[in-house]
Design a protein around this motif. Structure first.
Motif, short mmCIF file in Angstrom:
data_model
loop_
_atom_site.label_atom_id
_atom_site.label_comp_id
_atom_site.label_asym_id
_atom_site.label_seq_id
_atom_site.Cartn_x
_atom_site.Cartn_y
_atom_site.Cartn_z
N GLY A 223 0.83 -1.20 0.00
CA GLY A 223 0.00 0.00 0.00
C GLY A 223 0.87 1.25 0.00
O GLY A 223 2.06 1.19 0.31
N VAL A 224 0.25 2.38 -0.35
CA VAL A 224 0.95 3.67 -0.40
C VAL A 224 0.23 4.66 0.50
O VAL A 224 -1.02 4.70 0.53
CB VAL A 224 1.02 4.21 -1.85
N PHE A 225 1.00 5.45 1.22
CA PHE A 225 0.46 6.44 2.15
C PHE A 225 0.91 7.83 1.74
O PHE A 225 2.08 8.05 1.44
CB PHE A 225 0.93 6.13 3.58
N GLY A 250 -4.11 0.18 -9.03
CA GLY A 250 -5.00 -0.47 -8.07
C GLY A 250 -4.39 -0.74 -6.71
O GLY A 250 -4.91 -1.53 -5.93
N LEU A 251 -3.25 -0.08 -6.41
CA LEU A 251 -2.64 -0.28 -5.10
C LEU A 251 -3.48 0.40 -4.02
O LEU A 251 -3.97 1.51 -4.22
CB LEU A 251 -1.23 0.35 -5.08
N PRO A 252 -3.66 -0.23 -2.87
CA PRO A 252 -4.36 0.43 -1.77
C PRO A 252 -3.66 1.74 -1.40
O PRO A 252 -2.41 1.80 -1.32
CB PRO A 252 -4.26 -0.58 -0.62
N LEU A 253 -4.45 2.79 -1.18
CA LEU A 253 -3.88 4.11 -0.90
C LEU A 253 -4.64 4.76 0.25
O LEU A 253 -5.87 4.70 0.32
CB LEU A 253 -3.95 4.99 -2.14
N PHE A 254 -3.88 5.38 1.16
CA PHE A 254 -4.43 6.06 2.32
C PHE A 254 -3.74 7.41 2.43
O PHE A 254 -2.51 7.49 2.35
CB PHE A 254 -4.17 5.19 3.57
N GLY A 255 -4.52 8.48 2.59
CA GLY A 255 -3.94 9.82 2.72
C GLY A 255 -4.52 10.55 3.91
O GLY A 255 -5.67 10.34 4.29
N ILE A 256 -3.70 11.41 4.53
CA ILE A 256 -4.22 12.26 5.60
C ILE A 256 -3.85 13.71 5.33
O ILE A 256 -2.77 14.00 4.81
CB ILE A 256 -3.74 11.83 7.00
#
Length: 371
Positions: A223-225, A250-256
């Motif tokens: 995954g990528v943050f 399609g890589l899981p991605l999370f951002g803040i």
């Protein structure tokens, strides 16, 4: 003990007189206010505050001193600090120096003894604006100080992420057995964020903001943050293109925070500069799908365009506005409906508190588990 005179000068001509706090001299930046009652050490060392003069809404600052464990980066990032009543002594068993000593050691110009309630009300009414703190030899006639304040560049259009990003890759190993590998793009990351990943069995490769998609893929991430960070998200075309590449694979991605604005832009949304932003650790956010309300830590002066519950088409599938601020309706999160990418405008790493949003790290882990 004699106090040297100091002045906080705002771009509209409002002047607050007080005494020097920290280093004497001159500093310029955007005046903003933070409503947090605690956590001034985390606030001052948060890279998202780069080039900002922070006015503390809480009247007493410095009571718990300064310790070696709560820094959110390698240094203090705020451009200046304005407080009402600085504590003359540190009263905490973890403290090994005082706030005043740290401001001096890190050459941060501050001001104490001003009416911070009046300053906060002024910024809330007029909006965040250019400002300067002046003391010692830097003091001059108001017209001269005002000219210096207004001569600085605006936060609108400021490209600051690269200035706070890491110079090279570094890795935080997981606590216990490794479950996943995450690449975190450092746009101004806080120390506690990789720690939160590590506690959940994730090895985190923190990479500079200008890292290419190929360089990220070489690290074989699950995954990528996208981290928090300072400045105007409209300047981050490189990070937006990188995000589009991650989404396309399609890589899981999370951002803040800043990462929420980058993901939003990659999904086709615009951004705008807020009047006075959200800065504090007491801001209520509603998750649209569940109605769940989290009290959150935030630090942002820009936001994504959109409405609560709005759905829209993107090249990567249907997306929606997933979270909004209960106070003013500001977009606080977006996500792909298929769940492969999501982001929030707040800081779930909870430094300094609250802990309501820590479950989002588990949600990201669940996303990588299902991939």
């Amino acid at each position: 003990m004699t106090h040297s005179a100091a002045a906080l000068v705002l771009e509209d001509g409002r002047v607050f007189r007080g005494s020097a706090f920290g280093t004497q001299g001159q500093t310029l930046g955007e005046a903003v206010f933070c409503t947090a009652m605690t956590g001034y050490q985390e606030t001052l060392t948060d890279p998202s505050y780069h080039r900002q003069i922070v006015v503390a809404a809480a009247p007493q600052i410095g009571n718990t001193g300064w310790n070696d464990e709560d820094d959110e980066s390698q240094r203090i990032w705020v451009a200046g600090y304005a407080v009402r009543d600085p504590s003359r002594r540190a009263s905490n068993w973890r403290a090994n120096s005082t706030l005043q000593d740290q401001l001096v050691a890190q050459h941060v110009v501050g001001i104490a003894g001003i009416d911070t309630r009046a300053a906060v009300r002024h910024l809330r009414t007029r909006g965040s604006m250019k400002a300067g703190i002046f003391s010692g030899a830097a003091l001059a006639e108001v017209d001269e100080l005002l000219a210096r304040v207004n001569g600085q560049p605006s936060m609108l259009g400021a490209d600051l992420a690269e200035e706070v990003s890491t110079g090279g890759l570094y890795t935080i190993d997981p606590v216990g057995e490794r479950r996943f590998t995450v690449v975190a793009v450092d746009l101004g990351i806080k120390t506690n964020t990789p720690r939160m990943f590590a506690e959940r069995g994730m090895r985190v490769h923190v990479v500079p903001s200008n890292t290419s998609l190929d360089q990220i893929l070489e690290l074989n991430p699950d995954g990528v943050f996208l981290s928090n960070g300072p400045g105007d998200p409209a300047t981050q075309d490189g990070a937006v293109e990188l995000t589009k590449g991650v989404l396309g694979r399609g890589l899981p991605l999370f951002g803040i925070c800043f990462g929420n604005q980058i993901l939003g832009r990659a999904l086709g949304r615009g951004t705008y500069k807020m009047k006075f932003g959200h800065r504090g650790i007491n801001i209520p956010v509603v998750e649209q799908q569940t109605g769940r309300i989290s009290i959150t830590a935030q630090n942002h002066g820009f936001a994504l365009e959109g409405e609560a519950g709005e759905q829209f088409d993107t090249p990567y599938g249907r997306a929606e506005v997933s979270h909004v601020c209960a106070n003013d309706g500001t977009v606080e999160g977006v996500r792909l409906v298929d769940g492969r990418a999501f982001s929030v405008q707040y800081h779930p790493e909870a430094a300094a508190g609250p802990h309501d949003a820590a479950y989002l790290f588990d949600r990201f882990a669940g996303l990588m588990e299902g991939s």
